[in-house]
Write a protein that holds these residues in place. Structure first.
Motif: not given
Lengths: 144, 423
Positions: B342, B196-197, B323, B361, B189-190, B192-193
């Motif tokens: 997320g 995205d950045h 996040k 989250g 999850v992290i 991917k996050h």
């Protein structure tokens, strides 16, 4: 030192304390106007289930884990009241990780918020206590 | 009474505040190699991000030392302890006498022995204010930054420099990000996050060498870079205690009163190993809250109050690009799991106890779970099903709740069990 205590036997689950709390922190004069169309984010929060309800806010613990764990030094205990310096807080939420009551929460701008017994906004009795219609929330001395 | 504290960070502050609760007259000397007023180390990434500044980074106010009557020896490093003379010898040859000594020396970044590393011009570690300033000065627009290590330090560094228009690549030996605090799922999850950045990852990869400003990975991939950040881990600074025969493992071994194996010498913070009550193992838990509480415990005992700190657990609260992650304890046992978009929540439990949790989250009221671990609350005394879904005091019995909310009870995790004997 006087603190806020709740008595769940008398709690009606009306959530008025939450509204009074949110109102107290707006700095406005008129409650209805201040909170109109607003999603409130109070520092005292009611838990409820199956007809049981009670409000929870900071206990101002004698051994405050939030203060001890605060990575910035933004949380301090001053004269028995745990307060947050919002200018210092960077919103890491170590205090949320630490508080055994779930009494610390993120505010809209990312810094944390918690009950400070209305010392920053009002004199005297905290607003949740004044606003409770059934005397379920009291402000009194109970030792320490 | 002469108190000497080696180190000027969180554990030192915990000790000073505790000592002064019990002893207003003894002298306190603080020895620190950094020349700064005590500041919060974890804030260096927020400094680069522009979310704080040096003034607000101060962990205690400007009057702290004055108010607590501390004598400072900053910019000085303690070289050794002269045990028979009860003195700390500094790098300028000065000898500082102590009656009670606290070793709060923290940890140092590991610099891995990678061939060619010596020839890399712009390389930095990322644990101190000076590190952050040096890194900041070396960055330029479109700089390619290579970070070795996708742990807490590496990723907070990545976030810290992310607004500076740099390209960030992160390499880690572990197959996942934040491998010390997340499981596979949480890490996914992290990761991917972060992707995205615009952070690029090479995970499960090792840098085998540097060819000028190019890192060579074990699969022969070459990564050119301008600036290198080494964030592969930290090592407790134990030598002062080890050199005089004190018990040391990876960290300095301390008991529940933060005493080392040597009389009148205490240790606290990242330089120590201590008992993790969620697993029963002794380990280094280099975390700011534990550092403060160990320092406090040491300070209490140093100033004559019998005080125990025996509730340490691994726990982390970290935000990355908005996040939030909160984790605590040990990830073993049966799993309660929920996930949405997320967000993710995993609770690990066995033998009627909550062992650990990972929340990404929605971190609301996470401390209620932390308390279950720390207090070893028997799960059959609460509504476990309810608390899994919704952390709250509702899951406790009416009596327990009345106790928690109705009166002043001491939720202390350190327990004073004596009376002050120092006036």
């Amino acid at each position: 030192m006087k603190r806020v205590y709740v008595n769940e036997k008398w709690c009606l689950g009306c959530h008025l304390c939450e509204y009074y709390c949110a109102f107290a922190n707006t700095g406005e004069k008129d409650m209805a106007r201040a909170l109109k169309d607003m999603k409130i984010s109070p520092r005292i929060r009611v838990e409820e289930k199956d007809g049981i309800s009670f409000a929870v806010s900071c206990r101002h613990c004698p051994e405050p884990l939030c203060v001890k764990g605060c990575i910035t030094g933004a949380l301090r205990k001053i004269d028995g009241i745990i307060t947050v310096d919002r200018n210092k807080c960077i919103g890491c939420y170590t205090c949320i990780l630490s508080c055994p009551y779930g009494a610390v929460s993120p505010s809209e701008d990312g810094a944390i918020q918690k009950c400070e017994l209305c010392i920053k906004t009002h004199e005297g009795i905290p607003r949740c206590v004044l606003g409770c219609p059934n005397g379920a929330i009291v402000f009194e001395e109970r030792g320490e | 009474m002469k108190y000497v504290i080696i180190g000027n960070s969180t554990a030192a502050v915990g000790a000073v505040e505790a000592i002064r609760r019990n002893d207003r007259s003894g002298s306190i000397v603080i020895i620190g190699s950094e020349k700064y007023h005590v500041y919060s180390r974890p804030l260096i990434s927020y400094l680069l991000l522009g979310k704080t500044d040096e003034e607000r980074m101060k962990y205690r106010g400007n009057d702290f030392y004055n108010e607590h009557r501390c004598e400072l020896k900053l910019g000085r490093t303690a070289m050794r302890i002269d045990l028979p003379k009860k003195q700390v010898i500094l790098d300028n040859g000065e000898a500082v006498s102590y009656d009670r000594l606290l070793v709060a020396t923290g940890s140092s970044p590991v610099v891995p022995p990678i061939p060619g590393l010596d020839e890399v011009t712009y390389k930095f570690t990322f644990t101190t204010l000076d590190d952050a300033k040096a890194l900041d000065a070396a960055l330029f627009e479109n700089a390619r930054v290579l970070i070795l290590g996708a742990g807490l330090i590496g990723l907070k560094c990545a976030e810290g420099i992310s607004k500076k228009k740099v390209e960030i690549t992160c390499v880690d030996l572990a197959p996942r990000v934040l491998s010390s605090i997340l499981d596979d799922q949480g890490s996914d999850v992290i990761k991917k996050h972060l992707e995205d950045h615009s952070i690029r990852f090479f995970l499960g990869r090792q840098v085998t060498g540097f060819d000028g400003n190019k890192a060579i990975l074990d699969d022969k991939t070459g990564i050119p870079f301008d600036v290198l950040v080494l964030a592969v881990g930290v090592r407790p600074n134990v030598s002062l205690v080890r050199d005089i025969g004190g018990r040391v493992n990876r960290g300095i071994l301390i008991d529940e009163r933060c005493r080392t194996s040597i009389p009148d010498i205490y240790a606290a913070g990242d330089c120590c190993e201590s008992m993790d009550v969620s697993s029963g193992e002794t380990k280094v838990m280099a975390l700011l809250p534990n550092a403060y509480m160990q320092g406090e415990c040491a300070g209490m005992n140093m100033s004559g109050v019998d005080y125990i700190f025996d509730r340490a657990i691994p726990m982390n609260a970290i935000g990355l690009f908005g996040k939030h992650i909160i984790t605590a304890g040990t990830y073993k046992g049966d799993i309660y799991y929920e996930s949405e978009g997320g967000s993710l929540k995993k609770l690990f439990y066995s033998d009627n106890r909550l062992n650990g949790f990972i929340i990404i989250g929605n971190i609301d009221k996470a401390g209620i779970y932390t308390a279950l671990i720390r207090e070893k609350t028997p799960l059959d005394t609460i509504d476990f099903e309810l608390i899994c879904r919704t952390p709250g005091l509702m899951a406790f019995s009416r009596e327990t709740r009345a106790e928690k909310l109705g009166g002043v009870i001491n939720e202390s995790i350190g327990t004073p069990i004596g009376i002050p004997c120092v006036e």
